[in-house]
Design an enzyme around this catalytic site. Sequence first.
Site, short mmCIF file in Angstrom:
data_model
loop_
_atom_site.label_atom_id
_atom_site.label_comp_id
_atom_site.label_asym_id
_atom_site.label_seq_id
_atom_site.Cartn_x
_atom_site.Cartn_y
_atom_site.Cartn_z
N HIS A 167 13.46 76.08 35.11
CA HIS A 167 12.47 75.85 36.37
C HIS A 167 12.71 76.22 37.89
CE1 HIS A 167 10.33 72.66 33.79
NE2 HIS A 167 11.15 72.65 33.22
N ASP A 374 10.16 80.17 45.20
CA ASP A 374 10.14 78.72 43.98
C ASP A 374 10.08 79.62 43.20
OD1 ASP A 374 9.04 76.43 43.84
OD2 ASP A 374 7.65 76.04 45.56
#
Length: 727
Positions: A167, A374
Amino acid sequence: MANLILISNRLSVSVEKKKGGFEFKASMGGLATGLSSLEHSDRLLWIGWPGLPADDLSEADSRKIASTLKKHHNSIPVELSREDLRTFYYGFCNNVIWPLFHYFPSYATYDNSFWESYRGVNSIFLQKVLEAVKADDTIWIHDYQLMLLPRLIREKVPEARIGYFLHIPFPSFEIFRLLPWRNEILTGLLGADLIGFHAYDYARHFVSSVRRLLGVENNMGYVQHEHRLSRVDVFPMGIDYQKYSAALSKPDVRRQMAEAARELRGFKVILSVDRLDYTKGIPERLRAFELLLEHNPKYREKVVLLLIAVPSRTKVHRYRALKKEVDELISTINGKYGTIGWVPIHYFYRGFPFDRLSAFYGVADVLLVTPLRDGMNLVAKEFVAAKKLSGGVLILSETAGSAREMGEALLINPNNSEEIAAALCTALEMERSEQIERNTVMNERLSRYDIGTWTKDFLNKLSQVREVQDSYLVKKLSGAFKDELMKAYRKAVRRLIILDYDGTLVSFQDRPRKAAPDEELVDLLKALSEDPGNDVVVASGRMRDVMNEWFGNLPLSLIACHGAWLKHKEREWQLSEELSNQWKEQLRPIFQLFKDRTPGSTVEEKEYALAWHYRNAEPELAAIRASEFKDILFSFTGDLNLDVLEGKSVLEIKPVNVSKARAVSTWLSRDNWQFIMAAGDDNNDEVMFSQLPASAYSIKIGLDISEARYYLDSPKQLRQLLNEVIV
Ligand code: GDG
């Protein structure tokens, strides 16, 4: 019924101690929702840490929690102690992997005890998986806390169907190489059948690290490691689109929006929502807001920044220091520009329930998302879905994974406060029609590839990978196939055995001369060729003198220089046909040029060929140079009657009428063979395989797409087979 076993560090349900018992709170995160929407006949089972250190629980408590989790939440708890959390979670996960993978290498602490703990906790997860897993289950492992688990499971359950999704970003090789335990992490991940990333760049960085550190190439996203194929692919995670796009119509959300609008009295609202983390670029964002006010007095008393910072890892010094920095910046800006009726920054150091968060999305004119790095950033997607066609501008950092899918947002470099301030001006001035136009395009995408589609896409790909692997498995020369070969060998009176040398009888070495046959191999070839029923041909691209030196004393037949020279047992070498070498004058300078431009590469001049070896060159540069070189060589081949051979880390050019396949064909017609076997490892051997009779036992060394009927994993396995046939 088969299970879909989902494994993540945290369970989708959190357990909290309450007076007189425990409270179980389902955290309906994106993943949990997405999976619940699956039209999956399988049952879902979660394995993860429930949120309480095991030391705080009596044995009876643990049993009670496990039983409730099993019964009501399909979950199996993993017990972690306070010490595990300190060294595994805070130590390795958050003090090594998190900073390094987010491009903060100087924040990483390479403490060996953290690593040991990471290995230990991955093994604790393994035990839980082994207790739960059944043969036909699908296992889906999530995130950076469990990168060793795919391989650990694979070692214990070789046939398991394993998917893995990261992730967070996978950093570029230059960053990843800093990790002392980098190879273990890569091989850990390669235990999975499918390895998924949010963005193409992350997948690219991963395969590049695999190539550079493990020396394993990727072929159209397939990586072959330790005789297994793993697929690397990109799955940009979606959101629960239905939920977010309907959020602003909920009565409770509308009520809270009206309240917030009253409080904000017509100010333009810039919203920012994230965990308080140094990767999120919060100080840079605040400086940009300050610049906006400094350079554009017209916005003073007209805009507010709603800054929601959800507390995170509060025990860690770096996070506390960040909080202090953010607090100070906010009070400086508010002190400098604020007036009696206007506080420029409204700061909330807390999280909010879903409805309230949605109400904030509803009243915001601009969402300012400026992480320095991110993995994806779902907040950006949620905002666009919630606003749908009611306008609202997204400013998004180009270093967030979601920027790849949200090109209609105002993309900024998060380190450039001037650029962010300029984007804020653009956003505040943007016509409503343009806002809607941009959001419409993004909404179409978000609704199509939502969390449900994401999940299905991943699981479908996982099944496909298994099909591809299975199609290879059919050919493995073991079990019944091997028995059949043995029987055919024994029965035959005249046998032809053709063996390629490098990569087939011996493994590749960094220097070609180092790959000389060892004693064991010489003995094996001797025994094989001394059997009067056998004609053994060693067929190589090597030169005659090397072949003579290595095999001259054995009763073998030899093919040298890819078929330019043939030698039938004790007879003399024979040129396959009249060959010219004039072309070499023209091409030699080009070979030299590529050698000079590619450090580590070498040129080998053979009697009737020129070869450029790049095994020891920097792999990515070599790949670029090789494709350039190929283009150039192909432009000569037609005119000069030459052929380009692509071997493993070698490009070779030779006359078109020199070919191993041609040379081999002369042996095929020499006798009435009752048994033919041929083994080879690279492209040059493929033509040879294709011209053999259907009954021949053709064997590719290494798992790959091939014309051969069977494959074996390595030269070692081929030698084992040959040893067995001569017994
Ligand atoms: C990883 C990666 C990747 C936030 N504040 C509140 C709240 N949230 C919700 C948001 C969103 C989620 O938390 C945050 O999602 P992100 O994507 O921003 O980041 P993480 O989940 O922390 O971390 C990240 C993600 O995994 C998924 O793969 O995108 O890059 O770091 O859903 O809405 N929710 C509520 N109140 C809040 O105050 N209710």
